[in-house]
Design a protein around this motif. Structure first.
Motif, PDB file in Angstrom:
ATOM      1  N   VAL A 143       0.789  -1.145   0.062  1.00  0.00           N
ATOM      2  CA  VAL A 143      -0.024  -0.234  -0.048  1.00  0.00           C
ATOM      3  C   VAL A 143       1.111   1.293  -0.447  1.00  0.00           C
ATOM      4  CG1 VAL A 143      -1.896   1.232   1.437  1.00  0.00           C
ATOM      5  CG2 VAL A 143      -1.768  -1.515   2.017  1.00  0.00           C
ATOM      6  N   THR A 144       0.675   2.638  -0.956  1.00  0.00           N
ATOM      7  CA  THR A 144       1.582   3.586  -0.636  1.00  0.00           C
ATOM      8  C   THR A 144       0.898   4.696  -0.370  1.00  0.00           C
ATOM      9  OG1 THR A 144       0.271   3.580  -2.720  1.00  0.00           O
ATOM     10  CG2 THR A 144       2.887   2.622  -3.174  1.00  0.00           C
ATOM     11  N   ASN A 145      -0.383   4.438  -0.135  1.00  0.00           N
ATOM     12  CA  ASN A 145      -1.429   5.694   0.751  1.00  0.00           C
ATOM     13  C   ASN A 145      -1.742   5.184   2.391  1.00  0.00           C
ATOM     14  OD1 ASN A 145      -3.659   6.686   2.272  1.00  0.00           O
ATOM     15  ND2 ASN A 145      -3.860   7.533  -0.076  1.00  0.00           N
ATOM     16  N   LEU A 146       0.055   5.971   3.044  1.00  0.00           N
ATOM     17  CA  LEU A 146      -0.172   5.409   4.481  1.00  0.00           C
ATOM     18  C   LEU A 146      -1.656   5.745   5.502  1.00  0.00           C
ATOM     19  CD1 LEU A 146       1.953   4.984   6.415  1.00  0.00           C
ATOM     20  CD2 LEU A 146       1.830   7.723   6.661  1.00  0.00           C
ATOM     21  N   GLN A 147      -3.132   6.638   4.882  1.00  0.00           N
ATOM     22  CA  GLN A 147      -3.652   6.740   5.145  1.00  0.00           C
ATOM     23  C   GLN A 147      -4.395   5.653   6.095  1.00  0.00           C
ATOM     24  OE1 GLN A 147      -6.623  10.005   4.827  1.00  0.00           O
ATOM     25  NE2 GLN A 147      -8.287   9.255   6.614  1.00  0.00           N
ATOM     26  N   GLU A 148      -4.888   4.857   3.860  1.00  0.00           N
ATOM     27  CA  GLU A 148      -5.636   3.826   4.367  1.00  0.00           C
ATOM     28  C   GLU A 148      -4.353   2.513   4.838  1.00  0.00           C
ATOM     29  OE1 GLU A 148      -5.608   0.725  -0.108  1.00  0.00           O
ATOM     30  OE2 GLU A 148      -5.200   3.062  -0.464  1.00  0.00           O
ATOM     31  N   ALA A 149      -3.412   2.431   4.723  1.00  0.00           N
ATOM     32  CA  ALA A 149      -2.507   1.108   5.514  1.00  0.00           C
ATOM     33  C   ALA A 149      -2.868   1.201   6.608  1.00  0.00           C
ATOM     34  CB  ALA A 149      -1.326   1.171   4.752  1.00  0.00           C
ATOM     35  N   PHE A 169       5.318   8.817  12.307  1.00  0.00           N
ATOM     36  CA  PHE A 169       3.943   8.257  12.960  1.00  0.00           C
ATOM     37  C   PHE A 169       3.308  10.050  13.332  1.00  0.00           C
ATOM     38  CE2 PHE A 169       5.762   4.466  13.389  1.00  0.00           C
ATOM     39  CZ  PHE A 169       5.228   3.863  13.259  1.00  0.00           C
ATOM     40  N   GLU A 170       3.764  10.839  13.243  1.00  0.00           N
ATOM     41  CA  GLU A 170       3.145  12.475  13.532  1.00  0.00           C
ATOM     42  C   GLU A 170       2.014  11.982  12.587  1.00  0.00           C
ATOM     43  OE1 GLU A 170       5.910  15.591  13.670  1.00  0.00           O
ATOM     44  OE2 GLU A 170       6.405  15.370  15.263  1.00  0.00           O
ATOM     45  N   GLU A 171       1.946  11.017  11.253  1.00  0.00           N
ATOM     46  CA  GLU A 171       1.842  12.070  10.378  1.00  0.00           C
ATOM     47  C   GLU A 171       1.139  10.667  10.608  1.00  0.00           C
ATOM     48  OE1 GLU A 171       0.730  10.980   5.394  1.00  0.00           O
ATOM     49  OE2 GLU A 171       2.361  11.613   6.167  1.00  0.00           O
ATOM     50  N   ILE A 172       0.857   9.624  10.996  1.00  0.00           N
ATOM     51  CA  ILE A 172      -0.561   8.483  11.284  1.00  0.00           C
ATOM     52  C   ILE A 172      -1.409   9.177  12.083  1.00  0.00           C
ATOM     53  CG2 ILE A 172      -0.468   6.311  12.687  1.00  0.00           C
ATOM     54  CD1 ILE A 172       2.173   5.727  10.825  1.00  0.00           C
ATOM     55  N   SER A 173      -0.704  10.038  13.421  1.00  0.00           N
ATOM     56  CA  SER A 173      -1.382  10.189  14.195  1.00  0.00           C
ATOM     57  C   SER A 173      -2.993  11.021  14.213  1.00  0.00           C
ATOM     58  CB  SER A 173      -0.454  10.798  15.423  1.00  0.00           C
ATOM     59  OG  SER A 173      -0.073  12.340  14.988  1.00  0.00           O
ATOM     60  N   ARG A 174      -2.485  11.742  13.106  1.00  0.00           N
ATOM     61  CA  ARG A 174      -3.910  12.351  12.326  1.00  0.00           C
ATOM     62  C   ARG A 174      -4.983  11.648  11.621  1.00  0.00           C
ATOM     63  NH1 ARG A 174      -0.017  15.610   8.958  1.00  0.00           N
ATOM     64  NH2 ARG A 174      -0.689  14.811   6.978  1.00  0.00           N
ATOM     65  N   TYR A 175      -4.811   9.923  11.313  1.00  0.00           N
ATOM     66  CA  TYR A 175      -5.378   9.502  11.005  1.00  0.00           C
ATOM     67  C   TYR A 175      -5.746   8.451  12.721  1.00  0.00           C
ATOM     68  CZ  TYR A 175      -2.834  10.295   7.060  1.00  0.00           C
ATOM     69  OH  TYR A 175      -1.949  10.898   5.990  1.00  0.00           O
TER      70      TYR A 175
END
Length: 456
Positions: A143-149, A169-175
């Motif tokens: 998967v190349t879309n981090l939010q989808e993953a 992981f700062e980006e992941i925290s938003r999801y």
């Protein structure tokens, strides 16, 4: 069925693979129709192999588990690598037949001829990691879309370098803002960063993840050991430790254990994580010594004696019971010196086949974690507030003054004021003490500095 679990994750009477998966699903409260979602974040050599091991072991239970890996899109494969990849494919009949069945072989032919550009995420789906072309893996769901993953992941495996962990992981925290239940995170990263305020202290990848996501530390674990990724995937016998809170480390040790990959568990998360970063520092120097002395066994053994004495000295600063770390630290150091990318990097620098201007992310190898670790440990141990008594001068000095190899590596790699040859000059310095003296100094003084690991 009798569930007698040992501390190393093994089962009396050896439960089967499906039973281990069912047990983890039960502990995580998964409904029968809801698959356990495992996502690898980062597709370097070890991250890709770790995900592939799980896919090989559990991937055929499609209704019970979903295993995926995320990597950034857009990384192209150059012509030389495409040609090498084509050679690897054609040497393995099983790989060749698999690609033909999947109608994927033609694109590798075209890439070899220069008629097509391949991308790293594209070849990973077929089981080829860009940092480990010679070791084909099983096909992976990429998967190349981090939010989808990650948005609904139950288990996230951090395969990122420590230098990228905080940002991703700062980006992941938003999801995860709307999440009701917290995921489990297993970090594979071996590297550290330094912070000097309010007191000098080490920041590890698990701490970065905790700060970035607010996932509780009891849900964040570190897995490390004397592991070479390609050898583990080729079923060479290996072991590792998973460190963290008891709630999850014992079930995960059981879940991750395979006949050729033995997983023990330990409660000391941060110290083991820091030791994983420390050995990378000295591996770079070992590679330099090997190259500069034409693989002299005598010179390499002299270096090993000095570098292990410095590591032991630093361990006494970081751990209240450093003796417990001796075995894991030396084993991890030994395998890294034998075949790790940090030792290889030191060799290539000393031979002039790489230059520092090329950075610490090297094509075909990935991130050289030891470079940032050299800077972090030097900056921390040069702080005067951590001073120790110098045995000869009988005055307080920063701990780094008793670590001449670390000082030299900092001058070579970070400030660049000396060449790789300086590592040999340091070893041959007539004023250098017997390595045993440094160990005796550490053992005979109360060196432990809990503030370095933000401990009370």
């Amino acid at each position: 069925m009798n569930h007698n679990v040992y501390s190393n994750g093994s089962f009396q009477n050896s439960n089967g693979t499906e039973e281990k998966l069912d047990e983890l699903r039960r502990l995580m409260g998964k409904a029968e129709s809801d698959p356990l979602r495992i996502v690898g974040v980062g597709a370097g050599a070890w991250g890709s192999v770790f995900t592939a091991l799980l896919q090989d072991c559990y991937g055929h239970f499609r209704e019970k588990v979903q295993i995926r890996i995320w990597r950034r899109p857009g990384r192209s494969v150059d012509r030389a690598t495409a040609e090498h990849l084509f050679e690897v494919i054609n040497k393995r009949e099983d790989i060749l037949r698999r690609l033909i069945r999947r109608c994927a072989y033609l694109k590798y032919v075209e890439a070899r001829l220069g008629d097509r550009t391949l991308y790293a995420d594209e070849i990973l789906k077929d089981g080829f990691c860009l940092n480990m072309i010679d070791t084909p893996l099983c096909p992976l769901k990429v998967v190349t879309n981090l939010q989808e993953a990650v948005w609904d992941a139950d288990v996230v495996v951090n395969g990122l370098p420590s230098t990228e962990t905080q940002e991703v992981f700062e980006e992941i925290s938003r999801y995860w803002k709307e999440r009701i239940t917290m995921p489990i995170i297993i970090s594979l990263a071996k590297g550290i960063e330094a912070a000097l305020e309010p007191l000098p202290h080490i920041i590890t990848p698990t701490q970065m993840i905790n700060r970035a996501t607010d996932v509780p530390l009891e849900n964040i674990l570190y897995l490390g050991g004397p592991n070479i990724a390609s050898e583990i995937y080729n079923k060479e016998y290996a072991n590792a430790r998973i460190c963290g809170a008891e709630k999850w480390r014992k079930p995960l040790a059981q879940f991750l254990r395979q006949p050729h990959f033995i997983v023990w568990d330990n409660s000391d998360l941060v110290t083991h994580e820091v030791m994983g970063g420390l050995k990378n520092v000295y591996a770079i120097g070992a590679g330099m010594v090997a190259a500069l002395t034409n693989e002299s066994a005598t010179s390499k053994s002299v270096y090993f004696a000095y570098c292990t004495s410095e590591m032991i000295f630093i361990t006494y600063l970081l751990a209240e019971e450093p003796e417990k770390l001796a075995g894991p630290l030396l084993a991890d150091t030994y395998v890294t010196l034998l075949k790790g990318r940090n030792a290889w990097y030191g060799q290539m620098l000393a031979k002039g086949e790489l230059s520092l201007d090329m950075g610490d992310s090297i094509k075909g190898k990935g991130m050289i974690q030891g470079v940032s670790a050299v800077q972090a440990f030097y900056e921390l141990l040069s702080q005067t507030c951590l001073s120790v008594l110098h045995p000869d001068e009988n005055k307080p000095v920063a701990p780094v003054e008793l670590c001449p190899i670390l000082k030299t590596l900092y001058k070579i790699l970070i400030t660049r004021v000396v060449s790789s040859q300086a590592i040999l000059q340091t070893l041959r310095d007539e004023t250098m003490n017997d390595p045993r003296d440094r160990i005796e100094i550490a053992q005979s003084h109360a060196f432990f500095r809990p503030s370095l690991l933000r401990q009370p």
